[in-house]
Motif scaffolding. Structure first.
Motif, short mmCIF file in Angstrom:
data_model
loop_
_atom_site.label_atom_id
_atom_site.label_comp_id
_atom_site.label_asym_id
_atom_site.label_seq_id
_atom_site.Cartn_x
_atom_site.Cartn_y
_atom_site.Cartn_z
N TYR A 253 63.51 46.06 57.83
CA TYR A 253 65.40 45.99 56.66
C TYR A 253 65.21 47.95 56.41
O TYR A 253 63.97 48.18 55.85
N LEU A 254 66.44 48.80 56.83
CA LEU A 254 65.98 50.14 55.89
C LEU A 254 67.25 49.86 54.76
O LEU A 254 68.00 49.02 54.70
N ILE A 255 66.03 50.74 53.98
CA ILE A 255 67.29 51.27 52.38
C ILE A 255 67.49 52.22 52.50
O ILE A 255 66.67 53.55 52.38
N GLY A 256 68.68 52.39 52.05
CA GLY A 256 69.02 53.57 51.88
C GLY A 256 70.72 53.39 50.83
O GLY A 256 70.84 52.20 50.96
N ALA A 257 70.75 54.46 50.12
CA ALA A 257 72.09 54.80 49.37
C ALA A 257 73.16 55.57 49.50
O ALA A 257 73.85 55.79 48.61
N ASP A 258 73.12 55.99 50.85
CA ASP A 258 74.29 56.54 50.70
C ASP A 258 74.54 58.25 49.74
O ASP A 258 75.24 58.12 48.89
N GLY A 259 72.72 58.77 50.37
CA GLY A 259 73.31 59.49 49.25
C GLY A 259 73.19 60.95 49.92
O GLY A 259 72.13 62.15 48.82
N GLU A 260 73.35 61.36 51.02
CA GLU A 260 73.22 62.64 51.98
C GLU A 260 74.08 64.17 51.25
O GLU A 260 74.83 64.02 50.77
N LYS A 261 72.13 65.14 51.26
CA LYS A 261 73.14 66.18 50.39
C LYS A 261 72.40 67.24 51.03
O LYS A 261 71.42 66.57 51.56
N SER A 262 72.49 68.26 51.50
CA SER A 262 71.73 69.81 51.82
C SER A 262 70.49 69.55 50.75
O SER A 262 71.04 69.76 49.29
N ASN A 263 69.23 70.26 51.21
CA ASN A 263 68.62 71.38 50.35
C ASN A 263 69.44 71.48 49.23
O ASN A 263 68.94 71.79 48.11
N ARG A 264 70.09 72.83 49.43
CA ARG A 264 70.60 73.63 48.97
C ARG A 264 70.98 72.86 47.50
O ARG A 264 71.49 73.54 46.59
N GLU A 265 72.54 71.83 47.93
CA GLU A 265 73.64 71.84 47.29
C GLU A 265 72.32 70.64 46.08
O GLU A 265 72.91 70.61 45.37
N VAL A 266 71.37 70.75 46.43
CA VAL A 266 70.47 69.75 44.71
C VAL A 266 69.70 70.39 44.90
O VAL A 266 70.21 70.61 43.37
N VAL A 267 69.29 72.32 45.19
CA VAL A 267 69.10 72.63 44.13
C VAL A 267 70.42 73.48 43.45
O VAL A 267 69.79 73.65 42.00
N GLU A 268 71.27 73.73 43.91
CA GLU A 268 72.47 73.88 43.38
C GLU A 268 72.42 73.12 41.59
O GLU A 268 72.89 73.56 40.79
#
Ligand code: NAD
Ligand code: DAU
Length: 333
Positions: free
Chosen positions: A238-253
């Motif tokens: 089973y794959l587990i994920g929550a549709d949370g795609e973000k670039s590293n730049r977006e996360v740092v900002e």
């Protein structure tokens, strides 16, 4: 009916979160088997009921110890691993022993005892996806790991599949995307940047900062694992994920903004060799077959709570920080 679970790696980031989750949401009792490496911390299990939790300090590759603990358990959930890509590029050897020999040791014990086994793995076994592409990983994506870490996790998954098919071991596997939340070691991306800022140091982005990760709160990972343990079909992944795609730049900002700093206040540093571009999970199977849904839909709120946790728990992370930053400095990161 309550069970007795053996949780390996239960003093680490996600394993300790799972122990907190199980003790809060079931009547199960838990034995944690953990080597207490640099990444394990007993205090991550503080405040939990003594009568329902036992911590055993030991190695998952220690066959005699594993035999004894598996013999006393109704089910095993295997989190213990060397987990950090950058460390695996510096010295792969502990990754082979813990991730491959450790998994083999557990599989042999659950085979002898006929014990239910759940294997914790990662989306990194599938390699990476192109940037800005609609494709996501599914249970049918071919294995194509990039780093020594992900290669050993892929190998451990394949051992589990072989033990199911050849020996009838009662196992399930889950492959999850990037976790965030409290009690994550400061070597990892999000806590490294938060604790850098708390120390007055600018965040560090590898390469151009455009790589994408698919973020999930660790508690959502735990609820998914418990659901698979309870209702997953034997032999299935089973794959587990929550549709949370973000670039590293977006996360740092976002971290900078939440910590009251200018969004451009970071540095670009040397890229990770072989750096995977993008991970993205399609968790349709888990949601439709087992009815699982994530509870943390708002990444910004989850991140703000995580920042607060690091602010309030300096005593938990301070002892990790200097050695972690010294290792990064040696590789120009
Ligand atoms: P972590 O590094 O925070 O914790 C690992 C734990 O395993 C530590 O407590 C450590 O002491 C213990 N350990 C290491 N070697 C051991 C050994 N030989 N015997 C017994 N215990 C040992 O890791 P994490 O981020 O919590 O990851 C846990 C599991 O989840 C791993 O299997 C990892 O591959 C998987 N995973 C992690 C993520 C993520 O985003 N962190 C995502 C998907 C899957
Ligand atoms: O996808 C699941 C995997 O997620 C797990 O299997 C691993 O155990 C877990 O460590 C994580 O792997 P990543 O390599 O994606 O996580 P990390 O936190 O090391 O890095 C996340 C992204 O941030 C990655 O693209 C590298 C980048 N990065 C990391 C650090 C530490 C930076 O840009 N700067 C940094 O300082």
């Amino acid at each position: 009916m309550s069970r007795h679970l053996l949780v390996t790696g239960g003093a680490g980031f996600i394993g300790s979160g799972f122990v907190h989750h199980v003790l809060a949401h079931t009547d199960d009792t838990v034995t944690v088997l953990d080597k207490l490496t640099y990444a394990g911390d007993k205090t991550s299990l503080e405040g939990l009921p003594d009568a329902r939790l036992t911590l055993v300090e030991g190695d998952v590759a220690d066959a005699a110890l594993v035999e004894e603990l598996v013999g006393a358990a109704d089910a095993v959930v295997h989190y213990a691993a060397e987990s950090h890509n950058d460390n695996s590029l510096r010295d792969p050897s502990p990754f082979l022993r813990t991730n491959l020999v450790g998994t083999f040791t557990l599989l042999e014990a659950v085979r002898r005892h006929g014990t239910r086994y759940h294997h914790i793995s990662t989306d990194e076994v599938y390699g990476d996806l192109p940037l800005e592409d609609p494709e996501r990983f599914t249970e049918d994506t071919p294995y194509n790991p990039s780093s020594p870490y992900s290669a050993t996790k892929a190998g451990s998954d394949l051992l589990v599949r072989a033990w199911v098919r050849s020996f009838g071991v009662q196992a399930t596997i889950s492959n999850c995307s990037n976790n965030y939340g409290p009690r994550q070691h400061v070597e990892k991306f999000i806590p490294r940047q938060i604790t850098n800022l708390l120390d007055g140091v600018r965040p560090r982005l590898y390469g151009a900062g455009t790589n994408v990760r698919d973020w999930i709160h660790e508690e959502d990972h735990s609820s998914a694992v418990l659901r698979i343990l309870d209702a997953g079909r034997i032999g299935e992944t089973y794959l587990i994920g929550a549709d949370g795609e973000k670039s590293n730049r977006e996360v740092v900002e976002l971290i900078l903004q939440l910590m009251g700093r200018d969004a451009g206040d970071y540095d670009l540093v040397a890229d990770r060799p072989g750096h995977d571009l993008r991970y993205a999970i399609d968790s349709t199977k888990l949601r439709t077959e087992l009815g699982w849904e994530p509870a943390y839909a708002d990444f910004e709120a989850g991140l703000a709570a995580t920042i607060d946790w690091y602010r309030e728990h300096e005593g938990w992370w301070r002892g990790q920080k200097d050695a972690t930053e010294a290792a990064y400095a040696r590789s120009g990161q």
